[in-house]
Design an enzyme around this catalytic site. Structure first.
Site, PDB file in Angstrom:
ATOM      1  N   LYS A 171      31.497 -74.381  35.578  1.00  0.00           N
ATOM      2  CA  LYS A 171      32.515 -75.419  35.390  1.00  0.00           C
ATOM      3  C   LYS A 171      31.785 -76.766  35.372  1.00  0.00           C
ATOM      4  O   LYS A 171      31.492 -77.314  36.433  1.00  0.00           O
ATOM      5  CB  LYS A 171      33.524 -75.372  36.554  1.00  0.00           C
ATOM      6  N   GLY A 223      27.864 -81.797  44.247  1.00  0.00           N
ATOM      7  CA  GLY A 223      28.812 -82.887  44.050  1.00  0.00           C
ATOM      8  C   GLY A 223      28.930 -83.703  45.311  1.00  0.00           C
ATOM      9  O   GLY A 223      28.020 -83.730  46.151  1.00  0.00           O
ATOM     10  N   SER A 224      30.061 -84.320  45.460  1.00  0.00           N
ATOM     11  CA  SER A 224      30.246 -85.230  46.596  1.00  0.00           C
ATOM     12  C   SER A 224      30.496 -84.461  47.890  1.00  0.00           C
ATOM     13  O   SER A 224      30.919 -83.296  47.867  1.00  0.00           O
ATOM     14  CB  SER A 224      31.462 -86.127  46.316  1.00  0.00           C
ATOM     15  N   ALA A 226      32.845 -85.147  49.954  1.00  0.00           N
ATOM     16  CA  ALA A 226      34.304 -84.957  50.071  1.00  0.00           C
ATOM     17  C   ALA A 226      34.737 -83.686  49.349  1.00  0.00           C
ATOM     18  O   ALA A 226      35.424 -82.825  49.913  1.00  0.00           O
ATOM     19  CB  ALA A 226      35.022 -86.172  49.494  1.00  0.00           C
ATOM     20  N   THR A 227      34.299 -83.529  48.108  1.00  0.00           N
ATOM     21  CA  THR A 227      34.700 -82.338  47.350  1.00  0.00           C
ATOM     22  C   THR A 227      34.023 -81.096  47.900  1.00  0.00           C
ATOM     23  O   THR A 227      34.621 -80.025  47.973  1.00  0.00           O
ATOM     24  CB  THR A 227      34.371 -82.533  45.866  1.00  0.00           C
ATOM     25  N   GLY A 228      32.778 -81.257  48.353  1.00  0.00           N
ATOM     26  CA  GLY A 228      32.079 -80.119  48.965  1.00  0.00           C
ATOM     27  C   GLY A 228      32.834 -79.558  50.153  1.00  0.00           C
ATOM     28  O   GLY A 228      32.920 -78.345  50.343  1.00  0.00           O
ATOM     29  N   LYS A 230      36.077 -79.648  50.528  1.00  0.00           N
ATOM     30  CA  LYS A 230      37.264 -78.935  50.002  1.00  0.00           C
ATOM     31  C   LYS A 230      36.842 -77.534  49.533  1.00  0.00           C
ATOM     32  O   LYS A 230      37.477 -76.535  49.854  1.00  0.00           O
ATOM     33  CB  LYS A 230      37.860 -79.697  48.815  1.00  0.00           C
ATOM     34  N   GLU A 245      25.161 -78.396  47.510  1.00  0.00           N
ATOM     35  CA  GLU A 245      24.207 -79.513  47.346  1.00  0.00           C
ATOM     36  C   GLU A 245      25.062 -80.771  47.273  1.00  0.00           C
ATOM     37  O   GLU A 245      25.727 -81.013  46.256  1.00  0.00           O
ATOM     38  CB  GLU A 245      23.433 -79.339  46.043  1.00  0.00           C
ATOM     39  N   CYS A 279      21.158 -87.635  43.195  1.00  0.00           N
ATOM     40  CA  CYS A 279      21.483 -87.284  44.587  1.00  0.00           C
ATOM     41  C   CYS A 279      20.369 -87.719  45.524  1.00  0.00           C
ATOM     42  O   CYS A 279      20.619 -88.035  46.680  1.00  0.00           O
ATOM     43  CB  CYS A 279      21.774 -85.811  44.732  1.00  0.00           C
ATOM     44  N   GLU A 378      26.616 -93.089  50.984  1.00  0.00           N
ATOM     45  CA  GLU A 378      26.004 -92.905  49.661  1.00  0.00           C
ATOM     46  C   GLU A 378      26.618 -93.899  48.675  1.00  0.00           C
ATOM     47  O   GLU A 378      27.834 -93.933  48.502  1.00  0.00           O
ATOM     48  CB  GLU A 378      26.258 -91.486  49.156  1.00  0.00           C
TER      49      GLU A 378
HETATM   50  O1  TXE Z   1      31.946 -85.693  42.209  1.00  0.00           O
HETATM   51  P1  TXE Z   1      32.824 -84.435  42.581  1.00  0.00           P
HETATM   52  P2  TXE Z   1      32.273 -86.816  41.152  1.00  0.00           P
HETATM   53  C1  TXE Z   1      28.894 -88.194  44.526  1.00  0.00           C
HETATM   54  C2  TXE Z   1      28.755 -89.626  44.101  1.00  0.00           C
HETATM   55  C3  TXE Z   1      29.975 -89.837  43.259  1.00  0.00           C
HETATM   56  C4  TXE Z   1      30.998 -88.965  43.928  1.00  0.00           C
HETATM   57  C5  TXE Z   1      32.120 -88.572  43.025  1.00  0.00           C
HETATM   58  O2  TXE Z   1      28.831 -90.442  45.262  1.00  0.00           O
HETATM   59  O3  TXE Z   1      30.412 -91.179  43.331  1.00  0.00           O
HETATM   60  O4  TXE Z   1      30.266 -87.815  44.322  1.00  0.00           O
HETATM   61  O5  TXE Z   1      31.548 -88.037  41.817  1.00  0.00           O
HETATM   62  C6  TXE Z   1      34.350 -80.540  40.500  1.00  0.00           C
HETATM   63  N1  TXE Z   1      37.477 -77.823  43.556  1.00  0.00           N
HETATM   64  N2  TXE Z   1      28.083 -87.318  43.704  1.00  0.00           N
HETATM   65  O6  TXE Z   1      33.737 -87.106  41.083  1.00  0.00           O
HETATM   66  O7  TXE Z   1      34.265 -84.736  42.730  1.00  0.00           O
HETATM   67  C7  TXE Z   1      34.286 -81.640  39.474  1.00  0.00           C
HETATM   68  O8  TXE Z   1      35.123 -81.342  38.370  1.00  0.00           O
HETATM   69  C8  TXE Z   1      36.468 -77.421  42.755  1.00  0.00           C
HETATM   70  C9  TXE Z   1      26.825 -86.879  44.251  1.00  0.00           C
HETATM   71  O9  TXE Z   1      31.582 -86.380  39.898  1.00  0.00           O
HETATM   72  O10 TXE Z   1      32.127 -83.844  43.710  1.00  0.00           O
HETATM   73  C10 TXE Z   1      32.811 -81.618  39.109  1.00  0.00           C
HETATM   74  O11 TXE Z   1      32.552 -80.577  38.207  1.00  0.00           O
HETATM   75  N3  TXE Z   1      35.733 -78.254  41.986  1.00  0.00           N
HETATM   76  C11 TXE Z   1      26.368 -85.630  43.586  1.00  0.00           C
HETATM   77  C12 TXE Z   1      32.134 -81.324  40.444  1.00  0.00           C
HETATM   78  O12 TXE Z   1      33.149 -80.728  41.254  1.00  0.00           O
HETATM   79  C13 TXE Z   1      36.034 -79.566  42.039  1.00  0.00           C
HETATM   80  C14 TXE Z   1      26.460 -85.708  42.089  1.00  0.00           C
HETATM   81  C15 TXE Z   1      31.618 -82.577  41.141  1.00  0.00           C
HETATM   82  O13 TXE Z   1      32.690 -83.472  41.274  1.00  0.00           O
HETATM   83  C16 TXE Z   1      37.085 -80.084  42.845  1.00  0.00           C
HETATM   84  C17 TXE Z   1      27.756 -86.163  41.685  1.00  0.00           C
HETATM   85  C18 TXE Z   1      37.817 -79.144  43.621  1.00  0.00           C
HETATM   86  N4  TXE Z   1      38.819 -79.546  44.415  1.00  0.00           N
HETATM   87  C19 TXE Z   1      28.541 -86.975  42.486  1.00  0.00           C
HETATM   88  N5  TXE Z   1      37.130 -81.445  42.673  1.00  0.00           N
HETATM   89  C20 TXE Z   1      24.931 -85.300  43.920  1.00  0.00           C
HETATM   90  N6  TXE Z   1      24.669 -85.062  45.189  1.00  0.00           N
HETATM   91  O14 TXE Z   1      24.102 -85.262  43.033  1.00  0.00           O
HETATM   92  C21 TXE Z   1      36.151 -81.757  41.801  1.00  0.00           C
HETATM   93  N7  TXE Z   1      35.483 -80.645  41.419  1.00  0.00           N
END
Ligand code: TXE
Length: 494
Positions: A171, A223-224, A226-228, A230, A245, A279, A378
């Site tokens: 995804k 990802g973030s 917060a989402t991690g 969830k 990660e 990251c 971050e």
């Molecule tokens: O990340 P998200 P976003 C951090 C960085 C950035 C913040 C938000 O600070 O400002 O995260 O970025 C999917 N269930 N990093 O919005 O939300 C989403 O569609 C399942 C650091 O891009 O974490 C995407 O494919 N999946 C990071 C992926 O998760 C879900 C790199 C990442 O999105 C979901 C990127 C859910 N409930 C952002 N919600 C790094 N460490 O490199 C979203 N997604």
């Protein structure tokens, strides 16, 4: 209109809805992409589950050959894939050309590592027995990928997952799906149908159903934080394995015993690579007081010299940020720092002359401290706050004053400083005098809130394999300790 890649075919979404992918440098619409939903996620998981039996028992050398094929296709389409990532993600083309090569190298690496061993033999506890440990794939792996390195962070999951014998559903981020869809077309299409699937869409609509589907066995997420959280919460409800990660807040320590011209160039690159949207970006700097003035002056000079422009180039160092939300996040952080007394030495504004595009000037701040979110959360943008420290003890104490532990950087020629810092600083990767250099054989991942599990290295393969201990008695002899018990032994010990 682009299509998703499910079960070896390009298909639209059940909902027939689409979403738009925007070029962050021009704000033009690049393409319409299917807005995948629960049903599309289910189709992809079912396709992966259906392909699993055949793929898991394919001889290792055949699987390796197919993964080398993916790497070769990647290299063959390198410029096209790099241009696509530049158009949808805004990273300079020169960086994306590197990224595509790293993707190919990752598939080559795991093609070999995956066929090297799948367990070990252990000494038996009785005669006429044989014991061994078998590593086996989990089954269906959901790979949820962010926008900053769309192909690389996908490859770090998909290559080892496939090499271990799993099938995957990718995804991609809704900001950067095009390069992954093109990878499906030019590289993954060589694999048996269903082994790799790509579902495009938003996190909650397409990502979440992948996390909760009963046939999803493991979720690999970048990802973030917060989402991690969830994703981890939902995975726990289904007792699914996860690899997370997450975010970072990497410190960068500069001692007073290095060539400052080199240290400054390394520091500026670590701060502003991909507009700081890495990251493991260097997010906060700690410089020994005896060299601080010179370091800061050189750092500002080099920052001012960075060339902002069209990420397709040529002769550009910095492109736009990924989207307005990310730029706004950075602007708010800097404003907050200013109100708290931080001094902006350069940047701190949108560059003049860019009518379109989410551009922002690389920004250097001093007079910062750990009461400011700038130093503690971050930022994920082109921002370099610099603090002056007395020495290595203070630098390491401040470096560890964070909830994160993804990476850390140190510039020094003193072995004493190296070992003092390396043994104390909480970071999954510790770079000394060469920031942000990855190594496919070296595990990558975070300590503390930066996540758990590792990608790359042998650890990166283990993350996608379960463990089974097999115990074999080849004489089928009965055992003296079975029923009916012989109590005579017990009496002897009384
Ligand atoms: O990340 P998200 P976003 C951090 C960085 C950035 C913040 C938000 O600070 O400002 O995260 O970025 C999917 N269930 N990093 O919005 O939300 C989403 O569609 C399942 C650091 O891009 O974490 C995407 O494919 N999946 C990071 C992926 O998760 C879900 C790199 C990442 O999105 C979901 C990127 C859910 N409930 C952002 N919600 C790094 N460490 O490199 C979203 N997604």
């Amino acid at each position: 209109m682009k299509k998703m890649w499910i079960g070896g075919e390009f298909v639209g979404s059940h909902s027939e809805k689409t979403f738009r992918v925007v070029n962050p440098a021009t704000e033009e619409i690049l393409a319409e992409v299917p807005r995948g939903d629960r049903n599309d996620a289910a189709d992809a998981v079912e396709a992966a589950a259906g392909a699993f039996e055949e793929w898991r028992f394919m001889p290792g050398v055949e699987r390796a050959d197919l993964l080398h094929h993916v790497a070769a296709a990647c290299r063959h389409h390198r410029t096209e894939l790099a241009r696509l990532m530049t158009q949808e993600g805004g990273k300079p083309l020169i960086e994306n050309l590197d990224e595509v090569e790293w993707v190919a190298a990752c598939f080559d690496f795991y093609a070999q590592v995956g066929r090297d061993q799948k367990g070990r033999v252990i000494p038996p506890v009785q005669r006429d027995q044989f014991n061994f440990v078998v590593k086996e794939p989990y089954g269906v792996v959901a790979c949820i990928v962010p926008w900053n390195y769309p192909l690389l962070l996908m490859a770090w999951k998909v290559a080892p997952a496939l090499a271990a014998g799993n099938c995957v559903v990718i995804k991609p981020s809704e900001y950067t799906p095009l390069s992954t869809l093109r990878m499906a077309e030019c590289a993954f299409s060589h694999l048996p149908s269903g082994v790799v699937n790509v579902v495009t869409g938003y996190g909650v609509e397409a990502g979440e159903p992948l996390t909760t589907h009963p046939k999803t066995d493991l979720i690999a997420f970048t990802g973030s934080l917060a989402t991690g959280k969830k994703v981890a919460g939902l995975a726990a409800l289904g007792m699914k394995k996860i690899n997370l990660e997450l975010g970072g807040n990497d410190p960068f320590i500069v001692c007073d015993d290095v060539d400052l011209d080199v240290a400054v160039r390394g520091a500026v690159w670590a701060a502003f690579l991909n507009m700081g949207q890495v990251c493991t970006s260097a997010e906060r700097f700690y410089v020994f007081e005896s060299v601080a003035d010179t370091f800061i002056q050189k750092f500002v000079e080099r920052t001012r010299a960075l060339r902002i422009g069209d990420p397709l180039g040529p002769d550009v160092d910095l492109g736009p940020m990924i989207a307005e939300f990310q730029r706004k996040k950075v602007e708010d952080k800097i404003e907050e720092g200013r109100r708290a007394g931080a001094k902006v030495l350069c940047g701190g504004q949108r560059p003049p002359g860019f009518a379109k595009g989410f551009y922002y000037e690389p920004t250097v701040l001093t007079s910062v401290d750990h009461t400011m979110p700038l130093m503690k959360e971050e930022t994920f943008g082109p921002v370099a706050p610099i603090m002056v420290v007395k020495g290595i003890e203070e630098a390491c104490r401040l470096a560890n004053d964070s909830i994160y532990g993804l990476g850390a950087n140190l510039y020094t020629t003193s072995l004493e400083h190296v070992f003092y810092a390396m043994e104390r600083v909480k970071a999954g990767t510790f770079w000394i005098n060469d920031p942000l250099t990855d190594n496919d054989a070296g595990p990558f991942g975070g300590m503390r809130a930066s996540g758990f599990g590792r990608e790359l290295g042998s650890e990166g393969l283990e993350a996608f394999r379960d463990t089974k201990h097999v115990h074999l008695d080849y004489k089928l002899s009965s055992k003296p300790y079975w029923f009916p018990y012989d109590w005579s032994k017990a009496r002897k010990t009384e």
